[in-house]
Design an enzyme around this catalytic site. Sequence first.
Site, PDB file in Angstrom:
ATOM      1  CB  ALA A   1      58.895  40.044  29.839  1.00 26.46           C
ATOM      2  CB  ALA A   2      57.425  34.979  31.088  1.00 26.84           C
TER       3      ALA A   2
ATOM      4  N   PRO B   1      53.667  30.534  24.415  1.00 24.27           N
ATOM      5  CG  PRO B   1      51.747  30.865  23.119  1.00 24.27           C
ATOM      6  CD  PRO B   1      52.192  30.558  24.512  1.00 24.27           C
TER       7      PRO B   1
ATOM      8  CG  ASP C   1      55.079  42.847  27.500  1.00 21.74           C
ATOM      9  OD1 ASP C   1      54.011  43.483  27.495  1.00 21.74           O
ATOM     10  OD2 ASP C   1      55.419  42.063  26.599  1.00 21.74           O
TER      11      ASP C   1
ATOM     12  N   GLY D   1      52.382  37.813  21.819  1.00 16.92           N
ATOM     13  CA  GLY D   1      51.727  38.835  22.632  1.00 16.92           C
ATOM     14  C   GLY D   1      51.453  38.412  24.062  1.00 16.92           C
ATOM     15  CG  LEU D   2      50.010  35.025  25.202  1.00 21.39           C
ATOM     16  CD1 LEU D   2      49.668  33.551  25.348  1.00 21.39           C
ATOM     17  CD2 LEU D   2      48.876  35.879  25.755  1.00 21.39           C
ATOM     18  N   GLY D   3      53.959  37.756  26.288  1.00 20.99           N
ATOM     19  CA  GLY D   3      55.073  38.147  27.161  1.00 20.99           C
ATOM     20  C   GLY D   3      56.091  37.048  27.396  1.00 20.99           C
TER      21      GLY D   3
HETATM   22  O1  PMV Z   1      54.929  42.155  23.832  1.00 21.09           O
HETATM   23  P1  PMV Z   1      53.564  42.385  23.278  1.00 21.09           P
HETATM   24  O2  PMV Z   1      53.369  41.856  21.907  1.00 21.09           O
HETATM   25  O3  PMV Z   1      52.500  41.999  24.257  1.00 21.09           O
HETATM   26  O4  PMV Z   1      53.367  43.972  23.102  1.00 21.09           O
HETATM   27  C1  PMV Z   1      53.639  44.854  24.118  1.00 21.09           C
HETATM   28  C2  PMV Z   1      52.723  46.008  24.081  1.00 21.09           C
HETATM   29  C3  PMV Z   1      53.069  47.156  23.157  1.00 21.09           C
HETATM   30  O5  PMV Z   1      52.301  48.249  23.672  1.00 21.09           O
HETATM   31  C4  PMV Z   1      52.637  46.865  21.735  1.00 21.09           C
HETATM   32  C5  PMV Z   1      54.540  47.529  23.162  1.00 21.09           C
HETATM   33  C6  PMV Z   1      55.031  48.112  24.464  1.00 21.09           C
HETATM   34  O6  PMV Z   1      56.255  48.186  24.625  1.00 21.09           O
HETATM   35  O7  PMV Z   1      54.229  48.529  25.321  1.00 21.09           O
END
Ligand code: PMV
Length: 326
Positions: free
Chosen positions: A109-110, A100, A151, A104-106
Amino acid sequence: MTHLPGAPAKIILFGEHAVVYGQPAIALPVSTLRATASITFDPNGDGTLRIVSDDLTAPLTIRSLADAVDDALAMAVRLAVERLGISLANATITIQSDIPVASGLGSGAAVSTAIVRAVAASAGRVLPNEITNAIVYEVERIFHGTPSGIDNTVIVYETPIYFVRNQPFELIRPREPLHFIIADSGIRASTKLAVGDVRTLLEAEPERIRPVIEAVGALVREAKDCIELGRIDRLGDLMMSNHELLQTLTVSSPELDALVAAALDGGAVGAKLSGGGRGGNMIALVTPQTRASVEAHLRLAGAARLHYTVLNPPAPSDETTSADHA
Ligand code: PMV
């Protein structure tokens, strides 16, 4: 280690937000949730490049990659094409992702990693992880503010990591299997906004907030030892402490707090929000015995979806150093 196609999701087990300020953090890949990309060519095409994804309301049509500056997917293609020294036209890139977005699950980047790998594969090439990681970090940097790089690193290398910004990462080797439930609050939230708000808070109240960030760092260092020594109960306590420190940083939310409380009621060893916060996902550390009860409590508390993942001790053949993954 043999990797599946595309790229995995990730969870941050400890240290989100503080990692932006040089503190360590621990992240794990979630290999059962993935983004993949495939490329097909149409020799009779009109010279354009199309990107198709369920997460896009309409396919993206790109006439010139050099102009593709305002879209993260196109930028991933562009940086890969430039790095490989190839051209890409009359092509359709199809992205499929179980991850999703904005939770917060990346996902970002994935998807970028899957694109870079597919572009390389279309030219019969495999880019070293180090280069893929640099490209994906660049995309994250352009579109997501000032990312720490955790990430892209955990997703590209697809291995559990102990990460400090601008340093080579260390592998984490759990002694015992660690069982996690990932629960989605169903609320999409901007990591960029949450990271910006923490920075504003730190600048406004450095005497109060700097120690909070340092406390997160101390807790992450202890958590690494607990994972490697199999001290599961202490790990659960550290997750709770990390969640409280994230509350002080203002990045939790009533929904995330309710899910954390529900997981504990259900018998979880520990629980915390994971990632940027304000919405998105939380994680609960469970045992095979408490899994069903924790899942039931999370559903009752309104979790939009649940995913179960296990971090296993490395197989003897996986005993490599971070340098081997570069
Ligand atoms: O992409 P997210 O929502 O998993 O957040 C990444 C983690 C943070 O520490 C909040 C931001 C970062 O760049 O490390």
